[in-house]
Scaffold this motif. Structure first.
Motif, PDB file in Angstrom:
ATOM      1  N   GLU A 181       0.858  -1.182   0.000  1.00 16.23           N
ATOM      2  CA  GLU A 181       0.000   0.000   0.000  1.00 16.23           C
ATOM      3  C   GLU A 181       0.900   1.239   0.000  1.00 16.23           C
ATOM      4  N   THR A 182       0.600   2.180  -0.896  1.00 16.73           N
ATOM      5  CA  THR A 182       1.348   3.432  -0.929  1.00 16.73           C
ATOM      6  C   THR A 182       0.636   4.468  -0.064  1.00 16.73           C
ATOM      7  N   LEU A 183       1.348   5.002   0.899  1.00 15.06           N
ATOM      8  CA  LEU A 183       0.766   5.975   1.823  1.00 15.06           C
ATOM      9  C   LEU A 183       1.055   7.387   1.343  1.00 15.06           C
ATOM     10  N   GLU A 184       0.334   8.347   1.892  1.00 14.82           N
ATOM     11  CA  GLU A 184       0.485   9.752   1.540  1.00 14.82           C
ATOM     12  C   GLU A 184       0.743  10.566   2.807  1.00 14.82           C
ATOM     13  N   GLU A 185       1.264  11.753   2.594  1.00 10.79           N
ATOM     14  CA  GLU A 185       1.517  12.636   3.725  1.00 10.79           C
ATOM     15  C   GLU A 185       0.209  12.911   4.475  1.00 10.79           C
ATOM     16  N   GLY A 186       0.263  12.765   5.816  1.00  9.15           N
ATOM     17  CA  GLY A 186      -0.907  13.007   6.653  1.00  9.15           C
ATOM     18  C   GLY A 186      -1.758  11.772   6.894  1.00  9.15           C
ATOM     19  N   ASP A 187      -1.455  10.650   6.193  1.00  9.72           N
ATOM     20  CA  ASP A 187      -2.220   9.421   6.428  1.00  9.72           C
ATOM     21  C   ASP A 187      -2.018   8.944   7.867  1.00  9.72           C
ATOM     22  N   LEU A 188      -3.063   8.307   8.365  1.00  8.64           N
ATOM     23  CA  LEU A 188      -3.006   7.711   9.707  1.00  8.64           C
ATOM     24  C   LEU A 188      -3.310   6.224   9.579  1.00  8.64           C
ATOM     25  N   LEU A 189      -2.374   5.398  10.037  1.00  2.00           N
ATOM     26  CA  LEU A 189      -2.525   3.944   9.977  1.00  2.00           C
ATOM     27  C   LEU A 189      -2.794   3.422  11.389  1.00  2.00           C
ATOM     28  N   LEU A 190      -3.878   2.654  11.545  1.00  2.00           N
ATOM     29  CA  LEU A 190      -4.265   2.133  12.868  1.00  2.00           C
ATOM     30  C   LEU A 190      -4.175   0.613  12.861  1.00  2.00           C
ATOM     31  N   LEU A 191      -3.341   0.078  13.731  1.00  2.00           N
ATOM     32  CA  LEU A 191      -3.233  -1.372  13.948  1.00  2.00           C
ATOM     33  C   LEU A 191      -3.785  -1.674  15.332  1.00  2.00           C
ATOM     34  N   HIS A 192      -4.538  -2.757  15.457  1.00  2.00           N
ATOM     35  CA  HIS A 192      -5.135  -3.068  16.762  1.00  2.00           C
ATOM     36  C   HIS A 192      -5.325  -4.573  16.898  1.00  2.00           C
ATOM     37  N   THR A 250     -14.821   1.022  28.437  1.00  2.00           N
ATOM     38  CA  THR A 250     -15.830  -0.020  28.266  1.00  2.00           C
ATOM     39  C   THR A 250     -15.378  -1.310  28.929  1.00  2.00           C
ATOM     40  N   GLU A 251     -16.339  -2.159  29.277  1.00  2.94           N
ATOM     41  CA  GLU A 251     -16.026  -3.459  29.874  1.00  2.94           C
ATOM     42  C   GLU A 251     -15.646  -4.423  28.761  1.00  2.94           C
ATOM     43  N   ARG A 252     -14.373  -4.768  28.701  1.00  2.45           N
ATOM     44  CA  ARG A 252     -13.884  -5.652  27.659  1.00  2.45           C
ATOM     45  C   ARG A 252     -13.573  -7.026  28.250  1.00  2.45           C
ATOM     46  N   GLU A 253     -13.861  -8.076  27.480  1.00  2.00           N
ATOM     47  CA  GLU A 253     -13.620  -9.440  27.933  1.00  2.00           C
ATOM     48  C   GLU A 253     -12.141  -9.816  27.844  1.00  2.00           C
ATOM     49  N   ASP A 254     -11.375  -9.081  27.031  1.00  2.00           N
ATOM     50  CA  ASP A 254      -9.983  -9.426  26.797  1.00  2.00           C
ATOM     51  C   ASP A 254      -9.170  -8.146  26.789  1.00  2.00           C
ATOM     52  N   ASP A 255      -7.847  -8.280  26.988  1.00  2.00           N
ATOM     53  CA  ASP A 255      -7.008  -7.102  26.875  1.00  2.00           C
ATOM     54  C   ASP A 255      -6.795  -6.775  25.401  1.00  2.00           C
ATOM     55  N   ALA A 256      -6.220  -5.613  25.129  1.00  2.00           N
ATOM     56  CA  ALA A 256      -6.104  -5.161  23.742  1.00  2.00           C
ATOM     57  C   ALA A 256      -4.943  -4.187  23.612  1.00  2.00           C
ATOM     58  N   CYS A 257      -4.479  -4.029  22.353  1.00  2.00           N
ATOM     59  CA  CYS A 257      -3.445  -3.065  22.025  1.00  2.00           C
ATOM     60  C   CYS A 257      -3.871  -2.253  20.807  1.00  2.00           C
ATOM     61  N   VAL A 258      -3.427  -1.005  20.762  1.00  2.00           N
ATOM     62  CA  VAL A 258      -3.662  -0.182  19.579  1.00  2.00           C
ATOM     63  C   VAL A 258      -2.367   0.573  19.279  1.00  2.00           C
ATOM     64  N   LEU A 259      -2.012   0.629  18.001  1.00  2.00           N
ATOM     65  CA  LEU A 259      -0.813   1.321  17.550  1.00  2.00           C
ATOM     66  C   LEU A 259      -1.208   2.218  16.381  1.00  2.00           C
ATOM     67  N   LEU A 260      -0.808   3.506  16.443  1.00  2.00           N
ATOM     68  CA  LEU A 260      -1.090   4.466  15.382  1.00  2.00           C
ATOM     69  C   LEU A 260       0.209   4.985  14.789  1.00  2.00           C
ATOM     70  N   ALA A 261       0.241   5.068  13.458  1.00  2.00           N
ATOM     71  CA  ALA A 261       1.396   5.638  12.756  1.00  2.00           C
ATOM     72  C   ALA A 261       0.885   6.753  11.843  1.00  2.00           C
ATOM     73  N   ARG A 262       1.427   7.931  12.005  1.00  2.00           N
ATOM     74  CA  ARG A 262       1.019   9.083  11.194  1.00  2.00           C
ATOM     75  C   ARG A 262       2.167   9.448  10.270  1.00  2.00           C
ATOM     76  N   VAL A 263       1.887   9.498   8.977  1.00  2.00           N
ATOM     77  CA  VAL A 263       2.924   9.787   7.981  1.00  2.00           C
ATOM     78  C   VAL A 263       3.219  11.279   7.974  1.00  2.00           C
ATOM     79  N   GLY A 264       4.492  11.614   8.232  1.00  2.00           N
ATOM     80  CA  GLY A 264       4.877  13.013   8.248  1.00  2.00           C
ATOM     81  C   GLY A 264       5.299  13.493   6.877  1.00  2.00           C
ATOM     82  N   SER A 265       5.637  14.757   6.844  1.00  2.00           N
ATOM     83  CA  SER A 265       6.036  15.369   5.566  1.00  2.00           C
ATOM     84  C   SER A 265       7.539  15.233   5.367  1.00  2.00           C
TER      85      SER A 265
END
Length: 488
Positions: A406-417, A473-488
């Protein structure tokens, strides 16, 4: 037995029959209510807390049963010593044995006259000690012959102190019955003084407390077992927390790698613990600067909870980092991670997504193993990336994993969870493959955040938005979230 003049006060007269009958009624009503509670108590033998609760109920029932028996004996008076029946010309049927606890819980009484060396026992005492009712009662000198060897000195000391120093007797000892059984007896007694102040006799009441003490031991043992299990769980939890904290990057804000050029990635991540379990799971997030300036982005989840799972997660993440540093591409990396899980002694399943970002061309190369696809936010909207093929890690030997770009662009935000981020009631528990391409309610909930995420100035602001939405929120399992923001 007639009332005695004890060392310092006359013996109390028995209460009126009516008041005792009222106490008996109350005791039996309470015993019925307690029995209902005991029937509702957990019977799961594998649960220490359930065993402890059951043992407490049994102990209370023993005490209420004894109270009922003792009040009845107080009302009716001591049983006379049974007269040995004369031999009959024809054989008779053997009477049934008394119900366990029905007679052995009764209280027997005895008196030893020191002037005449005579002894008198109630019928209950013969039954408690297992003696032949036709046999003469034992004298004070003969009584220790029934007592367990280890407890004999204690009984001798109590009797001596009573007769010489007028001290009351209050103690327990074990007796050996003629049938081989060992019972625990609680003895209380006092000296009876003559007119000249000398000790004329000694009276005592003896109660069989074997079942009561057994129930108390069970309560103590189950309580100790429950405490040990609780301590073990606390220790395991602390070990899992320390292991997890030593592996996951200790980010306190956005992370920028020093060797990246102008197309830098602004990174932030957050771990959300389960609200329904004290155990730490196998979720991870990671970002690593690779040789040549590329960046590794990954999140994943190893099934289960506890120290073993957290240790397995650390092993898997260590292997992933090593292979990524060696230049392994995401698809091949997933295949080798699958072989690693397949070769472990304890079978396990895991899901993961692995991305390599090349800043010169803003190219994202990624693969997934049964994991939700990354979400791309751009110009106020969001969408999941089209996922290549990939099954859960450890699900099958020799699995082949696809790879996508995938080709990203400036200002894109990628969310992994990981899939525990959105509560199960809002979407399927484990979207994978085609199921992670936007068809679940969970993914739609995340995509609804597009206007806020695209407006975030930093990756840390984006993570804060996600945590504000799902962190409480009440979650049944633990979780992780990672965000990457493409800079200029």
């Amino acid at each position: 037995m007639p009332p005695h003049l004890s060392a310092d006060h006359p013996a109390a007269q028995p209460p009126l029959s009516g008041s005792v009958d009222a106490l008996i009624s109350q005791a039996r009503r309470l015993r019925g209510e307690m029995d209902a509670v005991r029937r509702d108590a957990p019977v799961d033998g594998a649960d220490p807390q359930g065993r402890w609760q059951r043992a407490l109920c049994d102990l209370a029932m023993h005490q209420l049963h004894d109270l009922d028996e003792h009040l009845a004996q107080l009302r009716d008076g001591p049983a006379p010593v049974p007269v040995e029946p004369q031999p009959a010309p024809a054989p008779r049927a053997v009477p049934p044995a008394p119900r366990r606890g029905a007679l052995l819980s009764r209280v027997g009484s005895a008196e030893w006259n020191l002037l005449t060396d005579e002894a008198s026992w109630s019928g209950e005492l013969y039954q408690i000690l297992g003696r032949d009712p036709a046999a003469p009662p034992l004298t004070l000198d003969e009584l220790p012959s029934l007592v367990h060897d280890e407890d004999r000195p204690m009984l001798t000391a109590m009797v001596t102190d009573c007769l010489i120093d007028a001290k009351p007797i209050d103690g327990e000892f074990r007796i050996q019955r003629p049938d081989g059984g060992v019972r625990t007896v609680h003895m209380m007694g006092e000296p009876v003084l003559a007119a000249d102040g000398s000790t004329a006799s000694m009276w005592a009441v003896l109660r069989d407390v074997s079942e009561l003490r057994r129930s108390q031991r069970v309560v103590h043992e189950t309580r100790d077992s429950m405490q040990r299990q609780h301590h073990r769980a606390q220790t395991e939890h602390q070990l899992a927390v320390e292991l997890q904290e030593s592996v996951l990057p200790p980010w306190r804000g956005s992370l920028r790698f020093p060797r990246q050029g102008p197309q830098t990635l602004d990174l932030a991540a957050h771990y959300l613990p389960s609200s329904t379990s004290a155990l730490i799971g196998g979720d991870w997030y990671d970002a690593l600067e690779l040789p040549g300036g590329e960046t590794l982005l990954t999140v994943g989840d190893l099934t289960g909870h506890g120290v073993a799972v957290t240790s397995g997660m650390a092993t898997l993440l260590g292997a992933l980092r090593g292979m990524a540093m060696a230049g392994t591409q995401p698809g091949q990396l997933m295949s080798w991670l699958n072989q690693l899980l397949d070769a472990t002694v304890q079978p396990a399943l895991g899901s993961a997504v692995c991305c390599r970002y090349k800043p010169e061309t803003r190219t994202l190369t990624w693969a997934q193993a049964g994991h939700p696809a990354p979400l791309l936010f751009r110009n106020g909207t969001g969408r999941p990336l089209t996922a290549p093929d990939g099954v859960l890690l450890g699900a099958t030997s020799g699995a082949v994993y696809g790879q996508a770009e995938e080709t990203l662009e400036e200002g894109d935000l990628l969310l992994l969870h990981t899939d525990g981020l959105v509560p199960r009631r809002w979407g399927s528990h484990r979207p994978s493959g085609a199921g992670s391409r936007g068809g679940t309610a969970a993914v739609r909930r995340l995509l609804d955040l597009a206007p806020r995420l695209c407006g975030a100035r930093t990756a840390q602001d984006g993570v804060r938005t996600v945590v504000e939405e799902f962190g409480e929120t009440e979650r049944e399992d633990d979780a992780c979230v990672l965000l990457a923001r493409v800079g200029s």
